[in-house]
Design an enzyme around this catalytic site. Structure first.
Site, PDB file in Angstrom:
ATOM      1  N   ASP A 131      51.790 -42.469  16.086  1.00 58.58           N
ATOM      2  CA  ASP A 131      52.847 -41.454  16.184  1.00 58.58           C
ATOM      3  C   ASP A 131      53.312 -40.756  14.908  1.00 58.58           C
ATOM      4  OD1 ASP A 131      52.469 -42.590  18.625  1.00 58.58           O
ATOM      5  OD2 ASP A 131      54.574 -42.735  19.143  1.00 58.58           O
ATOM      6  N   GLU A 157      57.212 -55.467  20.071  1.00 65.71           N
ATOM      7  CA  GLU A 157      56.312 -54.330  19.862  1.00 65.71           C
ATOM      8  C   GLU A 157      55.765 -54.324  18.434  1.00 65.71           C
ATOM      9  OE1 GLU A 157      58.274 -50.604  20.587  1.00 65.71           O
ATOM     10  OE2 GLU A 157      56.394 -49.484  20.749  1.00 65.71           O
TER      11      GLU A 157
HETATM   12  C1  6A9 Z   1      58.442 -42.224  25.401  1.00 66.82           C
HETATM   13  C2  6A9 Z   1      60.735 -43.051  25.802  1.00 66.82           C
HETATM   14  C3  6A9 Z   1      62.837 -45.579  27.378  1.00 66.82           C
HETATM   15  C4  6A9 Z   1      53.997 -45.926  21.199  1.00 66.82           C
HETATM   16  O1  6A9 Z   1      52.452 -48.777  23.770  1.00 66.82           O
HETATM   17  C5  6A9 Z   1      52.456 -47.489  24.238  1.00 66.82           C
HETATM   18  C6  6A9 Z   1      52.573 -46.501  23.097  1.00 66.82           C
HETATM   19  C7  6A9 Z   1      51.392 -46.649  22.144  1.00 66.82           C
HETATM   20  O2  6A9 Z   1      50.229 -46.218  22.769  1.00 66.82           O
HETATM   21  C8  6A9 Z   1      51.559 -45.850  20.890  1.00 66.82           C
HETATM   22  O3  6A9 Z   1      50.520 -46.141  20.001  1.00 66.82           O
HETATM   23  N1  6A9 Z   1      53.849 -46.704  22.397  1.00 66.82           N
HETATM   24  C9  6A9 Z   1      52.890 -46.161  20.221  1.00 66.82           C
HETATM   25  O4  6A9 Z   1      53.050 -45.387  19.083  1.00 66.82           O
HETATM   26  C10 6A9 Z   1      55.023 -46.520  23.290  1.00 66.82           C
HETATM   27  C11 6A9 Z   1      55.088 -45.115  23.809  1.00 66.82           C
HETATM   28  C12 6A9 Z   1      56.239 -44.841  24.652  1.00 66.82           C
HETATM   29  C13 6A9 Z   1      56.317 -43.384  24.997  1.00 66.82           C
HETATM   30  C14 6A9 Z   1      57.390 -43.092  25.964  1.00 66.82           C
HETATM   31  C15 6A9 Z   1      59.606 -42.202  26.300  1.00 66.82           C
HETATM   32  C16 6A9 Z   1      61.323 -43.818  26.911  1.00 66.82           C
HETATM   33  O5  6A9 Z   1      62.393 -44.606  26.458  1.00 66.82           O
END
Ligand code: 6A9
Length: 807
Positions: free
Chosen positions: A579, A777
């Site tokens: 990100d 995480e």
């Molecule tokens: C946004 C917010 C309740 C971010 O693990 C899933 C992803 C990864 O693929 C990515 O590499 N996470 C990492 O940088 C989480 C992404 C969540 C996006 C949703 C909405 C909701 O808040």
């Protein structure tokens, strides 16, 4: 007697072999469908079940406290960090037949346990039973609880409550009967333990409202697609009842919550949603049993008790057999930790069905934020036709949906545990690759999934990529097949033995199913053949849509191989998965991204391996050429002598090519995706960067961004310093399989890093699990403390593989 047994055994083996051949004929994955029809495939809930069918029977658990009127607001259904549960996690989950979860809700003073047992067979996905028990956390405090369980049927079919209705409530056993085209005829029994206790009525008026020694009920007609709103349905039902009570002139005083918040005890005509409730104080237990009429043997409370016990032991044995942690010297509590994190990854598997939102009006012109938002106003987001996805999820409360690059990591662990389960998931993902070769990074399918995502994040764009990690999982699969062939560890005699060491409850023993593909190279190749065309399309899509402009063509670059993530904003490259990792700013159409270059190279090499197995010689030749060009350009374009690191590229005001260097995970891709030979001095430089405490090295794992980078811990600080498990896993994996074992000048350094990094990671994630009850995480590079979403049992669960040294 012995002879009879022997004949029986032989017949059994022959039958299962015939069955096995038949499966091949129909679909190569059909074998696992029966034992994978039902499951805990609603991972966003604290507990729920559903079959892998678009519209069918959804069930779920709800509870709230009844000590005072305000505890009604502490109602639990979908996992939510705001609920403040101290813990909820699967202790064991085998992905097919058995699961144990414990939950601790101190605000409601209750500890819960959900235990699931399945019995496949009968042609309709078999049967399942769940035992839900509760005990007060603090025995000195009041512990009144309203326990609820619901069943909602969507799509074709019918369901009805067969108990004689009594407006004061139902007796200790509730029975539903139903039928659908896929499930056939079924019965559901909900049965309370005779020891469940509800002290006698104290409020004389209130006692006329309901008899709390009985089970309260409500049946309602709910439109298809709305059953997931069970909690809201229940709340509005209870609130309307509450209003009737207080509006009633005969109501002299408001009755206590256990009467006030009891269901109305009525069933509307044609109901498809049934919810049952019991008010309880002190310890309690319920059995919920789903019986399929086509099943040869029915589950009941006794077989549930004995089945849970033997499945639990079987789980331990299989876990040790698979990961060998005890053999590796881990103690019981460390093994318990590893079991828990793997079980939660498996317990996070869900089945999703519904439309997603895609905007196909976008082209590749969203290079700066201003333009992006202008475009946003002209956007044309549309609902797609419904899609189905069977997938693991990164986090039950936060991200209970599929993410493309997370999934490749998940499948490394799941595949090791249950090969065929993993292939089934991989196949679902591959089927989502469209005919252009695109697959959406985030799969937000249907209203329920969408309800968790702010609107601005719901839309997917067909020119946005995400790292193609599924190929990592497919490679591990190929490796498993090879290893098994070489070692020939499982033979048909073992299988016979496994069937008979077991009892009736596991006619589809998971250890057999998980080896179905590995036993037969032909079957394995059929699988590859089935997914190969889509994988190839996906690769072509990457090359076609994410190509980069090579400025120094002919001077520094020897071919046009170069890549650029589309869909950037100045602050984010969500598509890369990293990100907010610092990148060239502002984004420029002439920039080139080193991680994407490596991913495409990795794709080329992996596809070449698959193509060779499938004897697609021409394809294999193309991949080989492309791979070579990518590796050459990686070195020629992305290596900065000045920084002694691989870097992104952009252009300055004079359109001259410049390096944009931010040391951190980005610098590691040429190593972790194994695009560097063992004697490359660039590898030496990467290892130095890794091991340097003022760059990536922390006591708790490798920092995402170097401590010496000017953006370290700045801004949103997501991928700007703290430790992430997926990349640490890749580092360990590349060291273990390659750089720390194959001869070369950096082997010793690689070995040292491997050993120390592995221990640091295991110790810290374990320590934080012990301290908080959760896996996280990410982890603080400074203190080791778990950060952000939790439980986050997606790629953080890879610690199990790190402990087992399975890469
Ligand atoms: C946004 C917010 C309740 C971010 O693990 C899933 C992803 C990864 O693929 C990515 O590499 N996470 C990492 O940088 C989480 C992404 C969540 C996006 C949703 C909405 C909701 O808040």
């Amino acid at each position: 007697m012995f002879i009879f047994n022997l004949i029986y055994i032989l017949l059994f083996i022959r039958n299962s072999l015939t069955e096995y051949v038949d499966y091949q004929k129909t679909s190569i994955l059909a074998a696992s469908n029966d034992s994978l029809l039902w499951g805990t495939y609603r991972p966003n809930l604290y507990f729920g079940t559903r079959p892998r069918l678009p519209e069918s029977l959804l069930t779920g658990l709800i509870w709230f406290g009844i000590e005072n009127a305000s505890s009604f607001s502490q109602i639990r259904h979908a996992c939510d960090q705001g609920d403040g549960l101290d813990e909820y996690s699967f202790k064991k989950h085998d992905g097919r037949n058995f699961a144990i979860q414990t939950l601790s809700d101190s605000k409601n003073n209750i500890k819960l346990k959900t235990e699931l047992l399945k019995n496949s067979g009968g042609g309709h996905g078999g049967e399942w039973a769940v035992r839900i028990s509760g005990t007060p956390i603090n025995n000195n405090k009041p512990s009144g609880i309203s326990f609820l369980y619901y069943f909602g049927l969507e799509g074709d079919g019918s369901i009805e409550l067969t108990n004689p209705l009594d407006e004061m409530g139902l007796d200790t056993q509730v029975e539903l009967k139903g039928e659908t085209p896929d499930l056939g005829q079924f019965s559901i029994i909900l049965k309370e333990d005779p020891n469940n206790r509800m002290p006698s009525n104290v409020h004389s008026k209130a006692s006329e409202l309901a008899d709390l020694s009985k089970i309260q009920y409500w049946g309602h007609l709910v439109p298809d697609g709305d059953i997931w709103r069970a909690k809201e349905l229940l709340q509005s039902h209870l609130i309307s009842k509450y209003q009737n009570i207080i509006k009633n002139p005969e109501t002299k005083s408001i009755p206590p919550p256990k009467y006030l918040f009891a269901l109305k005890n009525e069933v509307k005509e044609n109901s498809n949603f049934f919810i049952f409730q019991k008010m309880i104080e002190g310890p309690f237990q319920f059995d919920i049993i789903f019986q399929s009429n086509s099943s040869p043997i029915h589950l009941d409370s006794e077989s549930l008790t004995s089945g849970l016990k033997s499945k639990s032991q079987e789980f331990d044995q299989r876990f040790e057999k698979t990961f060998g942690l005890s053999e590796k010297g881990f103690n019981d509590s460390q093994i318990y930790f590893a079991q828990t994190i793997m079980s939660n990854l498996i317990g996070g598997i869900g089945y999703f069905y519904g439309s997603s939102i895609v905007d196909r009006s976008f082209t590749d012109s969203d290079e700066d934020e201003e333009e992006f938002w202008t475009k946003y106003r002209e956007a044309d987001p549309r609902l797609t036709p419904p899609l189905a996805l069977f997938t693991a999820t990164p986090s039950r409360p936060f991200f209970p949906r599929g993410f493309y690059w997370d999934e490749g990591f998940h499948q490394l662990l799941i595949g090791k545990w249950d090969n065929d389960l993993s292939l089934d998931i991989i196949k679902h993902w591959v089927s989502l690759i469209d005919n252009d070769g695109w697959v959406a990074r985030e799969q937000i399918l249907g209203e329920e999934a969408r309800s968790k995502v702010p609107e601005e994040f719901q839309i997917q764009y067909p020119h946005y990529a995400n790292p193609p990690t599924l190929l990592m999982a497919i490679k591990s699969f190929m490796l498993r097949v090879d290893n098994l062939e070489n070692k020939n560890t499982i033979n048909i005699d073992d299988i016979g033995e496994q069937i008979f060491s077991d009892h009736i409850l596991s006619t589809t023993d998971p250890t057999i199913i998980s080896s179905r593909f590995m036993l037969d190279k032909k079957l394995a190749n059929d699988f590859l053949k089935e997914i190969y065309p889509k994988l190839k399309l996906n690769y072509k899509w990457f090359r076609r849509t994410q190509w980069g402009e090579v400025k120094e063509w002919g001077r520094r670059a020897r071919s046009r191989e170069a890549y650029r993530w589309r869909g950037r904003t100045p602050g984010h490259t969500l598509t890369s998965g990293l990100d907010d990792y610092p990148r060239p700013t502002p984004p420029h159409p002439a920039e080139l991204h080193v991680d994407l270059m490596c991913w495409v190279g990795f794709m080329a090499r992996s596809l070449k391996e698959i193509a060779e197995r499938l004897e697609e010689e021409d394809d294999a030749d193309d991949y080989t050429k492309e791979y070579k060009n990518i590796v050459a350009n990686l070195n020629d374009l992305h290596w900065s002598e000045e920084h002694d690191a691989f870097c992104d590229l952009s252009v300055d005001e004079d359109e001259e090519s410049i390096f944009v260097c931010h040391k951190g995970y980005l610098s590691l891709f040429p190593m972790v995706l194994e695009l560097l030979p063992n004697d490359s001095p660039k590898l030496g430089a990467i290892l130095d960067m890794i091991y340097n405490p003022s760059e990536l090295w922390s006591k708790y794992g490798l920092r995402s961004l170097s401590k010496s980078d000017r953006f370290f811990h700045t801004g949103e600080d997501y991928w700007r310093g703290n430790v992430w498990m997926n990349i640490n896993y890749l580092v360990l994996s590349s060291l273990y399989k390659n750089y720390a074992v194959i001869e070369g000048p950096y082997k010793e350094k690689a070995k040292t890093i491997y050993k120390e990094l592995r221990i640091n990671i295991i110790e810290n994630v374990y320590k934080e699990f012990e301290r908080t009850g959760y896996v996280w995480e990410q982890y603080s590079e400074d203190t080791g403390v778990g950060l952000r979403s939790h439980p986050f049992t997606g790629w953080t669960s890879l610690v199990t593989l790190i402990m087992a040294e399975e890469y």
